[in-house]
Structure formats: structure tokens, C-alpha cells
Design a protein around this motif. Structure first.
Motif, PDB file in Angstrom:
ATOM      1  N   UNK A  20      -0.873 -15.616   2.017  1.00 47.76           N
ATOM      2  CA  UNK A  20      -1.507 -14.990   3.073  1.00 47.76           C
ATOM      3  C   UNK A  20      -2.821 -14.501   2.715  1.00 47.76           C
ATOM      4  N   UNK A  21      -3.146 -14.686   1.252  1.00 51.55           N
ATOM      5  CA  UNK A  21      -4.668 -14.201   0.875  1.00 51.55           C
ATOM      6  C   UNK A  21      -5.590 -15.358   1.156  1.00 51.55           C
ATOM      7  N   UNK A  22      -5.030 -16.354   1.916  1.00 53.53           N
ATOM      8  CA  UNK A  22      -6.007 -17.429   2.186  1.00 53.53           C
ATOM      9  C   UNK A  22      -5.733 -18.840   1.694  1.00 53.53           C
ATOM     10  N   UNK A 272       3.139   7.219   3.813  1.00 52.11           N
ATOM     11  CA  UNK A 272       2.012   7.574   2.819  1.00 52.11           C
ATOM     12  C   UNK A 272       0.661   7.115   3.547  1.00 52.11           C
ATOM     13  N   UNK A 273       0.750   5.844   4.143  1.00 51.68           N
ATOM     14  CA  UNK A 273      -0.475   5.604   4.802  1.00 51.68           C
ATOM     15  C   UNK A 273      -0.675   6.357   6.238  1.00 51.68           C
ATOM     16  N   UNK A 304       0.803  -5.134   2.865  1.00 45.09           N
ATOM     17  CA  UNK A 304      -0.445  -5.230   1.737  1.00 45.09           C
ATOM     18  C   UNK A 304      -1.437  -5.120   2.686  1.00 45.09           C
ATOM     19  N   UNK A 305      -1.574  -5.279   3.985  1.00 46.13           N
ATOM     20  CA  UNK A 305      -2.843  -4.754   4.436  1.00 46.13           C
ATOM     21  C   UNK A 305      -3.469  -3.424   4.326  1.00 46.13           C
ATOM     22  N   UNK A 306      -2.292  -2.435   4.651  1.00 47.15           N
ATOM     23  CA  UNK A 306      -2.273  -1.088   4.527  1.00 47.15           C
ATOM     24  C   UNK A 306      -2.617  -0.760   2.837  1.00 47.15           C
ATOM     25  N   UNK A 307      -1.986  -1.239   2.100  1.00 45.21           N
ATOM     26  CA  UNK A 307      -2.288  -1.027   0.736  1.00 45.21           C
ATOM     27  C   UNK A 307      -3.725  -1.478   0.309  1.00 45.21           C
ATOM     28  N   UNK A 308      -4.200  -2.389   0.615  1.00 47.79           N
ATOM     29  CA  UNK A 308      -5.518  -2.927   0.417  1.00 47.79           C
ATOM     30  C   UNK A 308      -6.548  -1.928   1.130  1.00 47.79           C
ATOM     31  N   UNK A 313     -10.974   1.079   0.935  1.00 46.09           N
ATOM     32  CA  UNK A 313     -11.650   1.949   1.887  1.00 46.09           C
ATOM     33  C   UNK A 313     -11.527   3.579   1.413  1.00 46.09           C
ATOM     34  N   UNK A 314     -10.567   3.682   0.688  1.00 42.51           N
ATOM     35  CA  UNK A 314     -10.544   5.193   0.306  1.00 42.51           C
ATOM     36  C   UNK A 314     -10.268   5.700  -1.136  1.00 42.51           C
ATOM     37  N   UNK A 315     -10.378   4.622  -1.946  1.00 45.86           N
ATOM     38  CA  UNK A 315     -10.357   4.681  -3.449  1.00 45.86           C
ATOM     39  C   UNK A 315      -8.888   4.916  -3.953  1.00 45.86           C
TER      40      UNK A 315
END
Length: 492
Positions: A20-22, A272-273, A304-308, A313-315
Motif C-alpha cells: 500500500x506504500x506504493x 487516541x487519534x 496506518x494513515x492515521x499513524x503516519x 504532522x504532530x510529532x
């Protein structure tokens, strides 16, 4: 667990996530053109390639070389400004009605120099101690105490206490070094040399002319001449303990005068997100999430998108908790060394393969005891990660950590009452962990799990409003919030 099974290697579902990463995934540091499937170490890796030697000299067979070894960001060793290493002529004595026998110059078991002290208790539950009085007065401002000791067999260990004082121990401050639990993970385990840091935030009580304020502030930090290292068995049998070092080392109040808090979350909950991030982002506070890789993208867990997004974006830090859900549920001490090592290896591969940079880990259920075949879990974790967090909270963690693979954390923080865990009122109340962190310059690691919009119903839940209160209380005290990765990199 076979390396080809879903719960011990990068299974089909994880392989799809990689794609999914490409499409083709390359691994920096491994070599250009290395695809995801090639990141997995072969099952046939020999013991000679990646064996783990125990203190007994026995090698653990069958462990391959880690695909991604820790990057070396371990804390600098803090040199002692005063040290007692219990070599010849040390001047300490064994004392207490609980002492059966002693050898103050024991040359059979030691970890520094050529000897240590050895004391065996009576088995009657009464204090046994090693003590020294009448030393030159010491100033412990900006200092913490480092202890190195060993308990041969913890079966009948009750507790360990340190007394620091003056006037022949008529005036004392007391630290609870260790309270031994019959079940669950214990910081002190049989036959291991253990290092403990004791800070001013950890002082439990005062006697004589010494006092503690309502906020836990000691009345004095200088003029100390006496030490007593006291051990209590459980009155069910004798305990043999050995003391190797009592030292004073610099704390970090000059660097972080109000300490550091790390807000960590276990188990990859989507809340958490959705609920924690909106509270912490406006305050500029990043968190550390210890993730179960096998759960990602399923049900009520993070994608994975939320983790990334959290990381980029938030460190926030995306750390590891287990690869397989089944391994997390079982807990590592219910698995063999090979099974644990496989889970740790594939977890690290999964993190790296998905672009998550953390080298930090938290034990499932906080357990770092031995595997079913007798291998300490923390030694296995050290093959793959730079730190491993427990849920032991007898004392607050320090900079640098005394034992990086047994990081201490206050767990189950929630704003409920009567649901177990650690209530928010205890954390933020006068003289509580936040107050003590803010005035002692230490490292308070908090462990949370799931966020809820309403009232929490379990010790693993905290409401969004409760987290908001915690954030405000940290801000009010001026405590810096760092991820575990940031804290360790600062002192590497």
C-alpha cells in the motif's frame, strides 16, 4: 510459532499494507532495491549468527541476527560524584534483628572490583540491613542516589528500603526501593544485579528533625552522614542479598528544572487519534503510541494513515508493543524465547517497513520476566529495541534511566473512581507525581490506553475531558512533554 505463520512473521495482511506504500518497498540502510519480503531474516539463521548468551554462559539456540538492531541511542553513563563500591576497608556493617549471617568482603559473587557484601536474613520478617554512619557530611542538592544490588532468590523477598540521614540515623528520609509482588512483573528478579536511581521526587517519609511538606518537598538536602540499606523478607523464608555500590550521581534539574512528562498510549486504539489528538495538539504535546501491528487497520484500531499523520504532522512517536495480537494477549512470559524473538523481530520489521522511526517498545501487560524456556524477556527486547517500558511504578523514572529495558511508568491513568488503575486525582493532586516531577527534574512516564467521550468504565479508559484536565495541569506546572524517543535521544 513458525516464521511463516501469521502471528510470527510479516503475514499476508501486513505484506498488503507494505504494498500500500506504493508497490515495491526499499529499506534505507539495508541496500537499494531490497523489497519488503527480503527484510525478513531466514528461519534457518544459526545460533552462531545471532546467539544470546545468558549470565550462566549458556547460549540461547536458534535466534537469528536481528534484521534491524538498535541504533545505539543508549543513555550516557552518569559518573558518580561520590561512590562506595564495597571493596576492602569499606567500613559498613550488617545490622538488624532480621540478620542471620553476613560476609562483608565476599569474593564469590560481585559485579565490580573483586568483592561485594553478602547478607542472609533470618526469615522472620524483621529488618536486616547494611549501614554506615558518621561519614563526612554530604550535599545531595542536584544529586540522585544510585544503588547496585542483587537478591539471590526473591521467593521470600518482602521489601527493600533505603534510609538517608544524620545523627546516627535519628533523622532520616526514607525511600521505598522495592516492594515485591507475588504475582506480576517485579523490577527485582532472582539472581540479577539491579540498578536503581532514587530521586528527591521518590522520598516516601521523614523522621526526626527532617520533614516533608504537603507537596513532598524535603526540609533539607544537605548534611547527610548516614546510610542504611534495609531488606525485609516475607517471614516465610530467608533471603540472601548482596550490595555492590551506593553512589551519588548528578540529576538533571539543571537541564529540566521542572522535569519531563511522556504521555504514552498502549494498544493502538483509534480513539487516541480521534479523541486524544484534538486535546494534545493545541497544547503542542506529542504522545508515544505503543502499537500492536497485527491490529492496525482492523475494527476500532488505528490505520496506518492515521499513524503516519500523527507522526509526520504532530510529532508523535509510533513505537512497538507486539507484532501478533495473540502474542500480546498471551504475554511474552507464556511464550518460548524463539517465539518472543520472532515477534520482536517482525514487529521491528513492520515498523521500519511502514516508515515509523521509533526504536522503543513496551512489554505486553508490562511483563518482562522469563520465557517458558527460561530466557529473560528484557534481554530479548534488547536485541531489537533501544528501550522497553514496563508498568512498574515504585519510583519515578530518571535521566538517564537506571535500566533502559525496564523503564518505569505509572499505568492505568483514568479519571474514574472505583474502577482500578491510577486515578487522575492522584496524579494531579498536591504532593502527587506531577508536583514531584515539577520540582525534582525527573522523568514521569504515564501509561494510558483507550479514550472515551463519556464516563470511563474500566481502568484502561480515560475520558477526553479527563485527558484535557491532565494536559492543563502539566501546562500549569511548566513541565515539558517529550516522546520517549525524544527523551532518550536528548541523553544519548
Amino acid at each position: 510459532m513458525s516464521r511463516s505463520s501469521k502471528h510470527s512473521g510479516v503475514g499476508r495482511r501486513s505484506a498488503l499494507r507494505f504494498m500500500g506504500l506504493g508497490g515495491v518497498l526499499t529499506a534505507g540502510g539495508v541496500g537499494a532495491g531490497v523489497v519488503a519480503k527480503d527484510l525478513i531474516a531466514p528461519a534457518s539463521a544459526s545460533a552462531a549468527d545471532g546467539h544470546l548468551s545468558l549470565t550462566s554462559g549458556k547460549a540461547v539456540e536458534g535466534l537469528g541476527v536481528p534484521s534491524f538492531a538498535p541504533g545505539g541511542r543508549r543513555p550516557k553513563y552518569r559518573r558518580a560524584s561520590w561512590t562506595q563500591q564495597f571493596q576492602s576497608g569499606h567500613g559498613w556493617k550488617a545490622d538488624g534483628a532480621g540478620t542471620a549471617s553476613s560476609n562483608l568482603n565476599d569474593t564469590t559473587v560481585f559485579t565490580r572490583g573483586s568483592q561485594a557484601t553478602r547478607v542472609t536474613t533470618q526469615g522472620n520478617g524483621v529488618q536486616s540491613s547494611l549501614r554506615r554512619t558518621g561519614l563526612a557530611p554530604m550535599n545531595l542538592t542536584g544529586k540522585m542516589i544510585r544503588l547496585i544490588f542483587r537478591v539471590d532468590d526473591v521467593t521470600h523477598l518482602g521489601k527493600i528500603v533505603l534510609y538517608l540521614g544524620s545523627g546516627g540515623l535519628k533523622n532520616t528520609f526514607t525511600w521505598r526501593v522495592h516492594n515485591h509482588a507475588k504475582t506480576g512483573a517485579n523490577y527485582v528478579q532472582s539472581g540479577e544485579w539491579v540498578t536503581v536511581h532514587l530521586q528527591w521526587a521518590d522520598v516516601a517519609s521523614a523522621a526526626g528533625t527532617y520533614t516533608l511538606s504537603a507537596n513532598g518537598e524535603p526540609s533539607v538536602k544537605t548534611g547527610f552522614t548516614d546510610f542504611s540499606f534495609a531488606v525485609y523478607d516475607d517471614a516465610g523464608g530467608a533471603v540472601t542479598y548482596r550490595l555492590q555500590a551506593v553512589e551519588l550521581v548528578p540529576d538533571t534539574t539543571s537541564v529540566f528544572p521542572k522535569g519531563v512528562v511522556s504521555i504514552t498510549f498502549d494498544d493502538s486504539h483509534k480513539s487516541i487519534h480521534d479523541l486524544a489528538r484534538p486535546v494534545m495538539d493545541p497544547a503542542g504535546m506529542p504522545g508515544t503510541i505503543y502499537n500492536i501491528a497485527d491490529a492496525i487497520g482492523t475494527g476500532s484500531f488505528l490505520s496506518i494513515a492515521q499513524m503516519r499523520s500523527l507522526q509526520d504532522s504532530s510529532g508523535w512517536e509510533m513505537a512497538g508493543h507486539s507484532y501478533a495480537t495473540s502474542a500480546h494477549t498471551a504475554s511474552y512470559e507464556k511464550l518460548s524465547a524463539q517465539q518472543v524473538d520472532d515477534d520482536l523481530r517482525t514487529l521491528r520489521e513492520w515498523l521500519v517497513g511502514n516508515g515509523f522511526t521509533s526504536e522503543h517498545f513496551a512489554y505486553p501487560h508490562g511483563s518482562f520476566q522469563k520465557t517458558t524456556d527460561g530466557v529473560p524477556v528484557d534481554l530479548l527486547a534488547a536485541r531489537h529495541f533501544t528501550t522497553a517500558r514496563s508498568i512498574v511504578s515504585e519510583t519515578i523514572e530518571s535521566f538517564a534511566p537506571a535500566m533502559p529495558y525496564r523503564l518505569k511508568a505509572l499505568t492505568g491513568v483514568n479519571d474514574g473512581s472505583g474502577i482500578g488503575g491510577t486515578t487522575l486525582a492522584k496524579v494531579i493532586g498536591a504532593g502527587g507525581p506531577l508536583d514531584r516531577c515539577a520540582r525534582s527534574g525527573d522523568w514521569l512516564i504515564l501509561c494510558l490506553h483507550k479514550l472515551v467521550a463519556g464516563t470511563p468504565g474500566a481502568s484502561t479508559e480515560i475520558s477526553q475531558a479527563g485527558l484535557g484536565t491532565l494536559v492543563k495541569e502539566i501546562e500549569k506546572r511548566g513541565i515539558e512533554v517529550l516522546t520517549v524517543q525524544e527523551a532518550m535521544e536528548y541523553y544519548a
